[in-house]
Design an enzyme around this catalytic site. Structure first.
Site, PDB file in Angstrom:
ATOM      1  N   LYS A 191       0.831  -1.217   0.000  1.00 15.48           N
ATOM      2  CA  LYS A 191       0.000   0.000   0.000  1.00 15.48           C
ATOM      3  C   LYS A 191       0.863   1.264   0.000  1.00 15.48           C
ATOM      4  CE  LYS A 191       0.548   1.600   4.293  1.00 15.48           C
ATOM      5  NZ  LYS A 191       0.881   2.950   4.739  1.00 15.48           N
TER       6      LYS A 191
ATOM      7  N   THR B  45      -4.160   5.469   3.410  1.00 13.08           N
ATOM      8  CA  THR B  45      -2.915   6.095   2.952  1.00 13.08           C
ATOM      9  C   THR B  45      -3.093   6.760   1.589  1.00 13.08           C
ATOM     10  OG1 THR B  45      -1.938   4.172   4.043  1.00 13.08           O
ATOM     11  CG2 THR B  45      -0.437   5.700   3.044  1.00 13.08           C
TER      12      THR B  45
HETATM   13  O1  LIG Z   1       1.277   3.328   7.468  1.00 18.47           O
HETATM   14  C1  LIG Z   1       0.723   4.379   7.720  1.00 18.47           C
HETATM   15  C2  LIG Z   1      -0.698   4.450   8.086  1.00 18.47           C
HETATM   16  O2  LIG Z   1      -1.251   3.204   8.324  1.00 18.47           O
HETATM   17  C3  LIG Z   1       1.469   5.646   7.616  1.00 18.47           C
HETATM   18  O3  LIG Z   1       1.532   5.995   6.294  1.00 18.47           O
HETATM   19  P1  LIG Z   1       2.764   6.869   5.752  1.00 18.47           P
HETATM   20  O4  LIG Z   1       4.010   6.096   6.086  1.00 18.47           O
HETATM   21  O5  LIG Z   1       2.521   7.016   4.300  1.00 18.47           O
HETATM   22  O6  LIG Z   1       2.718   8.177   6.474  1.00 18.47           O
END
Ligand SMILES: O=C(CO)COP(=O)(O)O
Ligand SMILES: NC(=O)C1=CN([C@@H]2O[C@H](COP(=O)(O)OP(=O)(O)OC[C@H]3O[C@@H](n4cnc5c(N)ncnc54)[C@H](O)[C@@H]3O)[C@@H](O)[C@H]2O)C=CC1
Length: 325
Positions: free
Chosen positions: A184, A241
């Site tokens: 993701k 995300t």
């Molecule tokens: O894994 C995350 C939310 O579940 C954090 O996302 P980011 O690392 O893109 O900030």
């Protein structure tokens, strides 16, 4: 269960806060002396999670050796550093709860596979899901997948970590829980590009759906269960995300979509955008497995400096196909 946390970034700190609920003692290992000082003296993590008052029962240390008598360790170093940090610590047979999201460059191993190489006697669990650290640390309602093959350990970890606003959903599918979180991050970069290039909300929704098909193809090839991929650690985290500039990965994509270079966007950043490191290794692993991952290929092209318009044109001009994953 005495909990130690390896990694004093935003997520390690937020998880320490979760584990410290009710005044339980938690030991947090941080690499940066200023984080150790900030947590111990001011009960904050000024560097990585500013503005959140932390429980005074969280104590920070810069010495991995101090984790020796913990009964479970949450591993929250960035994926590319897990091997080095675990190799330095004396893990023995202490259960490890893996919380980093990524695939190791070079070896193409998931974090759990890396941990098993370094600490072969340690039982492994994975905690993953839609979890912005600031929200978790502030006590906002959050639900995660807690995957562990050993049902007894899974129950003990759930009972220790779950709380009124932090729900754990058990699973035995460790690989599936890991793959959702790793993939993701790459797809979130793509969604940020869509936003930065002003391609609209239809395009973003299409990308989430087709990206999920990619995640599913790769996950199934690596032995994940479909229901894990549609759960919190897969689709749940993908939706979170791909929807917010609170995501470092989405924000990186936003900059790329606006025509800025990856080198410029990554320079001097203290926080980690895991997708940038996972993207090339995910592409290579997918090619090895014969899995078609066009969005992942596109993200790599953008990270390598290909013009946004050209990459989008290449994605949109692919031959038409059946929708099934
Ligand atoms: O894994 C995350 C939310 O579940 C954090 O996302 P980011 O690392 O893109 O900030
Ligand atoms: N921030 C979040 O909301 C969430 C993060 N995660 C995952 O948690 C993991 C850690 O991310 P964050 O806590 O957000 O980090 P962060 O971006 O807040 O901080 C960077 C972290 O990287 C560490 N680091 C940098 N260089 C290092 C090295 N050479 N060796 C060891 N550690 C090093 C720093 O000490 C710091 O802990 C990542 O895999 C991330 O995907 C998972 C869920 C939520």
């Amino acid at each position: 269960m005495k909990i130690g946390v390896i990694g004093g970034g935003a997520w390690g700190t937020a998880l320490a806060q979760v584990a410290a609920r009710g005044g339980e003692a938690v030991l947090l290992w941080a690499r940066e002396p200023e984080v150790v000082e900030s947590v111990n003296v001011r009960h904050q993590n000024d560097l990585f999670l500013s503005g959140v008052p932390l429980s005074p029962s969280i104590r920070a240390t810069g010495e991995l050796g101090q984790l020796a008598d913990m009964e479970a360790l949450l591993v929250v170093a960035p994926a590319q550093h897990v091997r080095a940090v675990l190799s330095e610590a004396d893990i023995g047979a202490v259960p490890l709860v893996l919380c980093a999201k990524g695939i190791e460059a070079g070896t193409k191993l998931l974090v759990g596979e890396v941990a098993h190489q370094v600490a072969p006697h340690a039982p492994l669990a994975v905690l993953s899901g839609p979890t912005f650290a600031h929200e978790v640390a502030a006590g906002k309602p959050t639900a995660v997948t807690l995957a562990c093959e050993d049902e007894g350990l899974r129950t003990r970890l759930s009972e220790r970590l779950a709380g009124p606003a932090f729900r754990t959903y058990g699973s035995s599918d460790v690989v599936g829980a890991e793959i959702g979180g790793a993939v993701k991050n790459v797809l979130a970069i793509a969604c940020g590009v869509v936003e930065g290039a002003g391609l609209g909300l239809n395009a973003r929704a299409a990308l989430i759906a087709r990206g999920f098909a990619e995640m599913t193809r790769f996950g199934m090839a690596r032995g994940a269960q479909a229901e894990t991929l549609t759960g919190l650690s897969g689709l749940g985290d993908l939706v979170l995300t791909c929807s917010s500039t609170n995501s470092r990965n989405f924000s990186l994509g936003l900059g790329l979509g606006q025509g800025r270079s990856a080198a410029e966007l990554m320079a001097d950043r203290r926080t980690v955008a895991e997708g940038a490191f996972t993207a090339p290794v995910l592409r290579d692993a997918a090619r090895d497995a014969g899995v078609d991952m066009p969005v992942t290929e596109a993200v790599n092209a953008l990270l390598e400096g290909a013009p946004v318009a050209q990459v989008i044109e290449a994605l949109l001009s692919r031959p038409l196909r059946e929708e099934k994953a």
